[in-house]
Design an enzyme around this catalytic site. Structure first.
Site, PDB file in Angstrom:
ATOM      1  N   LYS A   1     -60.055 -14.436 -13.149  1.00  0.00           N
ATOM      2  CA  LYS A   1     -60.056 -15.016 -14.502  1.00  0.00           C
ATOM      3  C   LYS A   1     -60.567 -16.467 -14.499  1.00  0.00           C
ATOM      4  O   LYS A   1     -61.038 -16.951 -15.517  1.00  0.00           O
ATOM      5  CB  LYS A   1     -58.673 -14.914 -15.126  1.00  0.00           C
ATOM      6  CG  LYS A   1     -58.316 -13.460 -15.452  1.00  0.00           C
ATOM      7  CD  LYS A   1     -57.013 -13.317 -16.176  1.00  0.00           C
ATOM      8  CE  LYS A   1     -56.785 -11.876 -16.615  1.00  0.00           C
ATOM      9  NZ  LYS A   1     -56.415 -10.990 -15.475  1.00  0.00           N
TER      10      LYS A   1
HETATM   11  C1  LIG Z   1     -56.620  -9.590 -15.499  1.00  0.00           C
HETATM   12  C2  LIG Z   1     -56.696  -8.924 -14.169  1.00  0.00           C
HETATM   13  C3  LIG Z   1     -57.252  -7.631 -14.013  1.00  0.00           C
HETATM   14  C4  LIG Z   1     -57.734  -6.809 -15.191  1.00  0.00           C
HETATM   15  O1  LIG Z   1     -58.914  -7.305 -15.752  1.00  0.00           O
HETATM   16  P1  LIG Z   1     -59.389  -6.854 -17.202  1.00  0.00           P
HETATM   17  O2  LIG Z   1     -60.549  -7.713 -17.546  1.00  0.00           O
HETATM   18  O3  LIG Z   1     -58.203  -7.093 -18.095  1.00  0.00           O
HETATM   19  O4  LIG Z   1     -59.739  -5.417 -17.122  1.00  0.00           O
HETATM   20  C5  LIG Z   1     -57.347  -7.115 -12.733  1.00  0.00           C
HETATM   21  N1  LIG Z   1     -56.907  -7.794 -11.654  1.00  0.00           N
HETATM   22  C6  LIG Z   1     -56.368  -9.027 -11.762  1.00  0.00           C
HETATM   23  C7  LIG Z   1     -55.889  -9.717 -10.528  1.00  0.00           C
HETATM   24  C8  LIG Z   1     -56.240  -9.644 -13.012  1.00  0.00           C
HETATM   25  O5  LIG Z   1     -55.703 -10.873 -13.107  1.00  0.00           O
END
Ligand SMILES: *Cc1c(COP(=O)(O)O)cnc(C)c1O
Length: 461
Positions: free
Chosen positions: A110
């Site tokens: 993220k």
């Molecule tokens: C947010 C997150 C996901 C999922 O990603 P999306 O974009 O919501 O599909 C997967 N793995 C981790 C570690 C995350 O923080």
């Protein structure tokens, strides 16, 4: 480049307005009027670009209302906070290509999007002479990445609500040890749902929202998707060169469909992605949809990959818009039915198209732990439990094609699951070494909307 809403009921806006709008004002999600097509010659010319320049080449096609020099500077600053010179390197482990997306400040993918979003917000607020108070609820990963995205920035305050004692220890520390004056952590004595309900109530209080210029950082912001498109190109170049093959598969552990939708955008731009493998844990509404056309809501189950414990994926609406041939009326009708019945229906032709672009597979908790253990035994490499869902799916579903697995978090962020699977304590990267000894700041509060509101009013910018 203009942006429209999936619900078809706003006048088109430019990139800058799209970033500030977040959710479209008609309740839909924003999309570019046209996804730019990248021809083979352009693609070839991007092959050797370093990450920041590749990011500029891609993002500038969508953000044409920001002067190029400013945009390149915002991009550079966003990725200066990453600890790896390649930003998102690809490593080959026993033939499995792992795209490491966890070299940012909070050790999860993220950061790739939220570092850029924070810089864009600061730039646009300054230009407009405005301010913003970001309010969000988190069960762990989003909150810390959002806090690191805006810490120390001008004209922005951030208030993140998390359930007191219910995130992992490291996740809580990553948030509360950020003591910049524009960051407020609120530990709510309640559940994540309590946090989310209060945040929703704050945004639904329109006079309050206006007066305090509330802003959101959730994954529906177009700039987040856009920032993530870049690493699909970056990884594709690396692996195409290494394997001398063009038709590559990406395996993506999925929660809100944001990350995998970025892959879909890359594919629509012309990147030769053979197929996108959507990997889920037990919360598998999207796998049921792809494999059997069953898009019906289930109950959220808690797993060892908590950032994917989601039933209704907010970004899925963007894909549906394309699946419905950009027919906003059809999309509105489908969502009206879904709100009433908890299901959505698809034609056989639509499902055929879905399966031409995606495949899918569920890796349950036992399968996730087994994947971490087996992969570690075979390669010596530790997978975090989210990444393991994608790797497990790739090993089960992809035969005879190179596969790139998105590593969405560093294993040290989820040490309990990794230790349970392998007996090994994942080594901590520098950014979290000694984090429990740093000064921290956090306000513990009852799950009481009036108290949260009063706190925001006192601290807002
Ligand atoms: C947010 C997150 C996901 C999922 O990603 P999306 O974009 O919501 O599909 C997967 N793995 C981790 C570690 C995350 O923080």
């Amino acid at each position: 480049m203009k942006y429209i809403s999936t619900r078809g009921q706003i006048a088109p806006v430019g990139f800058k307005d799209a970033v500030m709008m977040g959710l479209a004002t008609d309740g839909g999600l924003l999309l570019p009027e046209q996804i730019p097509a990248i021809d083979a010659a352009t693609l070839a010319s991007w092959k050797s670009l370093p990450y920041r320049e590749l990011a500029f080449a891609i993002i500038s096609r969508y953000a044409d209302d920001i002067p190029p020099a400013d945009l390149q500077r915002l991009i550079n600053r966003s990725y200066d906070s990453f600890t790896h010179p390649e930003i998102t390197p690809v490593v080959n482990k026993d033939g499995v290509h792992i795209l490491e997306l966890f070299h940012g400040p909070t050790l999860a993918f993220k950061d790739v999007a939220l570092q850029l979003l924070g810089n864009l917000f600061e730039y646009l607020l300054k230009e407009r002479g405005e301010r913003m108070n970001i309010v969000g609820a988190t069960s762990g990963d989003t909150g810390s990445a959002a806090i690191y995205g805006v810490r120390g920035k001008e004209n922005i305050n951030i208030f993140i609500l998390h359930p007191n004692g219910k995130t992992s220890k490291i996740q809580a520390l990553q948030m509360t040890t950020v003591t910049d004056p524009n960051v407020q952590n609120i530990a709510v004595e309640g559940t994540f749902d309590d946090c989310q309900d209060m945040v929703k109530a704050l945004f639904n209080d329109l006079p309050f929202k206006e007066k305090y210029a509330l802003g959101a950082v959730n994954s529906i912001n177009w700039a987040r998707v856009l920032a993530q498109v870049v690493y699909y190109f970056y990884a594709w170049f690396r692996v195409a060169e290494q394997t001398d093959q063009q038709e590559l598969v990406f395996a993506v552990p999925t929660g809100n469909f944001g990350d995998i939708f970025a892959g879909y955008v890359a594919k629509r731009m012309g990147l030769p992605i053979k197929s996108l493998l959507l990997a889920t844990n037990e919360n598998n509404i999207l796998t049921r949809f792809i494999n059997s056309g069953d898009y019906s809501i289930g109950k959220v189950v808690a797993t060892v990959s908590p950032s994917m414990d989601i039933q209704v994926a907010s970004n899925f609406e963007r894909y549906l818009y394309y699946l419905f041939n950009e027919d906003a009326g059809r999309l509105r009708a489908a969502f009206a039915t879904f709100a009433k019945t908890g299901r959505m229906e698809f034609t056989a032709e639509e499902l055929k198209r879905v399966r031409a672009e995606f495949s899918s597979c569920t890796i349950d908790q036992a399968g996730t732990l087994k994947t971490i253990a087996d992969f570690h035994r075979k390669t010596g490499y530790l997978l975090d439990p989210h990444t393991a869902v994608g790797v497990g799916a790739a090993l089960e579903k992809v035969k005879g094609l190179p596969v790139i697995c998105l590593a969405t978090a560093h294993p040290a962020k989820f040490p309990d699951a990794v230790k349970q699977a392998t007996g090994v304590e994942p080594p901590q990267p520098k950014s979290i070494q000694g984090i429990d000894k740093l000064p921290s700041r956090c306000t513990v509060m009852a799950a009481d909307l009036a108290k949260v509101k009063a706190f925001i009013m006192e601290k807002a910018c």
